[in-house]
Design a protein around this motif. Structure first.
Motif, short mmCIF file in Angstrom:
data_model
loop_
_atom_site.label_atom_id
_atom_site.label_comp_id
_atom_site.label_asym_id
_atom_site.label_seq_id
_atom_site.Cartn_x
_atom_site.Cartn_y
_atom_site.Cartn_z
N GLU A 174 -1.66 70.09 121.68
CA GLU A 174 -3.29 69.89 121.32
C GLU A 174 -3.90 70.96 122.44
OE1 GLU A 174 -3.70 66.08 123.58
OE2 GLU A 174 -2.44 64.88 122.03
N GLY A 175 -3.32 71.85 122.79
CA GLY A 175 -4.25 72.71 123.60
C GLY A 175 -4.60 72.36 124.93
N LYS A 176 -4.22 71.28 125.31
CA LYS A 176 -4.71 70.77 126.52
C LYS A 176 -3.95 70.85 127.72
CE LYS A 176 -7.32 67.22 124.14
NZ LYS A 176 -7.19 65.89 123.81
N MET A 177 -4.45 70.79 129.03
CA MET A 177 -3.59 70.59 130.05
C MET A 177 -2.92 69.48 130.42
SD MET A 177 -4.17 73.81 130.99
CE MET A 177 -3.61 73.83 132.56
N ALA A 178 -1.96 69.27 130.89
CA ALA A 178 -1.08 68.03 131.42
C ALA A 178 -1.32 67.92 133.03
CB ALA A 178 0.29 67.85 131.23
N VAL A 179 -2.07 66.63 133.32
CA VAL A 179 -2.34 66.81 134.90
C VAL A 179 -1.40 65.85 135.58
CG1 VAL A 179 -4.21 66.01 136.49
CG2 VAL A 179 -4.76 67.19 134.33
N LEU A 180 -0.41 66.40 136.42
CA LEU A 180 0.51 65.83 137.13
C LEU A 180 0.43 65.50 138.49
CD1 LEU A 180 3.59 68.11 135.92
CD2 LEU A 180 2.28 66.39 134.58
N GLY A 181 0.77 64.51 139.21
CA GLY A 181 0.85 64.12 140.44
C GLY A 181 2.25 64.30 140.85
N LEU A 182 2.54 65.28 141.67
CA LEU A 182 3.89 65.10 142.21
C LEU A 182 4.25 64.96 143.69
CD1 LEU A 182 5.19 68.42 140.13
CD2 LEU A 182 5.19 66.15 139.53
N ALA A 183 5.43 64.56 143.90
CA ALA A 183 5.75 64.06 145.16
C ALA A 183 6.95 64.88 145.82
CB ALA A 183 6.46 62.66 145.19
N THR A 184 6.81 64.97 147.19
CA THR A 184 8.07 65.57 147.84
C THR A 184 9.15 64.40 148.37
OG1 THR A 184 6.63 65.24 149.88
CG2 THR A 184 6.78 67.74 148.80
N GLY A 185 10.22 64.82 149.18
CA GLY A 185 10.92 63.95 149.78
C GLY A 185 12.36 64.17 148.88
N LYS A 186 13.53 63.68 149.31
CA LYS A 186 14.58 64.08 148.51
C LYS A 186 15.03 63.36 147.30
CE LYS A 186 17.19 63.67 153.15
NZ LYS A 186 16.43 62.89 153.76
N THR A 187 14.06 62.41 147.04
CA THR A 187 14.50 61.47 145.86
C THR A 187 14.13 62.42 144.47
OG1 THR A 187 13.71 59.60 146.93
CG2 THR A 187 13.68 59.33 144.59
N PRO A 188 12.97 63.13 144.66
CA PRO A 188 12.87 63.87 143.05
C PRO A 188 13.58 65.18 142.92
CG PRO A 188 10.78 64.02 144.72
CD PRO A 188 12.00 63.37 145.36
#
Ligand code: GLP
Length: 257
Positions: A37-51
């Motif tokens: 769609e020509g759009k940005m995806a806005v992500l919220g990301l996490a630290t730690g071992k899990t991801p």
């Protein structure tokens, strides 16, 4: 993968590889449909071992299958106070090492809360505003702390809490002590997105792995909703995916609540 009902919530349960594949599939679909769609995806990301296995899978898809991050904007949940970006334990450094250095995201689209600042309130407000200006978060990834924190929203955090400076709980400091070479080296404060900031995300994915997370995951999913276990506020969001490995998903019978 199988579906398991825990309290009012439904978890997707599998082994680490299945979880990484399932979450990567979801994220890839979002990124690519936005790109179409020509759009940005806005992500919220996490630290730690899990991801970490998820990030490894995203890097693999970028390298082998051409998954592009050119239309991704990323906001990290939280950052330790006082370390600075060059410190290897800063979340800034961890995110670059574990993901951003290996994909084609535009560095201008990477945001992590500030670590060094004169005025904490101004720094936190500025970060909250940046998220707002980007149109809010489409897709938020979360881990869960030993006492049920999300980001660094420790026990006692209100549902209405916004991005702010927080004092880390003793349990959080103990959990981090090993990677800092001793409790005395762990920062005492951090800036974190608030519970409300997190709950504004249109989709939330919480991942948890390992037997150490079993009881707290159960309380987050099936326990009373409230500040005692901040992750329990997710029960009221309506679009949360709980992705658990077999150890984290087993519902212990004699848990409080
Ligand atoms: C830290 C982070 C959280 C993370 C939690 C769990 O406290 N601030 O965002 O979810 O640790 O970490 P791990 O995934 O290593 O268990």
């Amino acid at each position: 993968m199988k579906k398991v009902k825990i309290g009012t919530q439904t978890a997707q349960v599998g082994d680490t590889d299945e979880l990484s594949q399932a979450v990567a599939d979801e994220l890839q679909a979002l990124i690519q449909s936005r790109a179409a769609e020509g759009k940005m995806a806005v992500l919220g990301l996490a630290t730690g071992k899990t991801p970490l296995p998820l990030y490894a899978e995203l890097i693999r898809r970028h390298r082998d299958e051409g998954l592009s991050f050119k239309n991704v904007v990323s906001f990290n949940l939280d950052e330790y106070e006082g370390l600075g970006r060059d410190h290897e334990r800063s979340y800034w450094a961890e995110m670059w090492k574990n993901l951003f250095d290996h994909v084609d995201i535009d560095p201008a689209n990477v945001a992590v809360p500030p670590s060094i600042y004169d005025d904490a309130e101004e720094a936190a407000l500025g970060y909250g505003k940046q998220i707002w200006d980007a149109g809010g978060i489409d897709w938020q990834l979360l881990g869960i702390g030993g006492e049920g924190h999300i980001g660094f929203n420790e026990k006692g955090s209100a549902a209405t809490s916004l991005t702010r400076r927080v004092k880390l709980a003793q349990k959080t400091i103990e959990d981090a002590a090993k990677s800092f070479g001793g409790e005395e080296n762990v920062p005492t404060h951090a800036i974190t997105m608030g519970v409300e900031t997190i709950l504004r995300a249109r989709r939330i994915v919480l991942m948890a792995r390992g037997v150490a997370k079993q009881k707290i995951v159960y309380r987050a999913m099936a326990g009373e909703v409230g500040s005692e276990v901040p992750a329990s506020f997710l029960q009221e969001h309506g679009n949360v995916g709980w992705f658990l490995d077999y150890d984290a998903a087993r519902s212990p019978k004699n848990v409080r609540n």
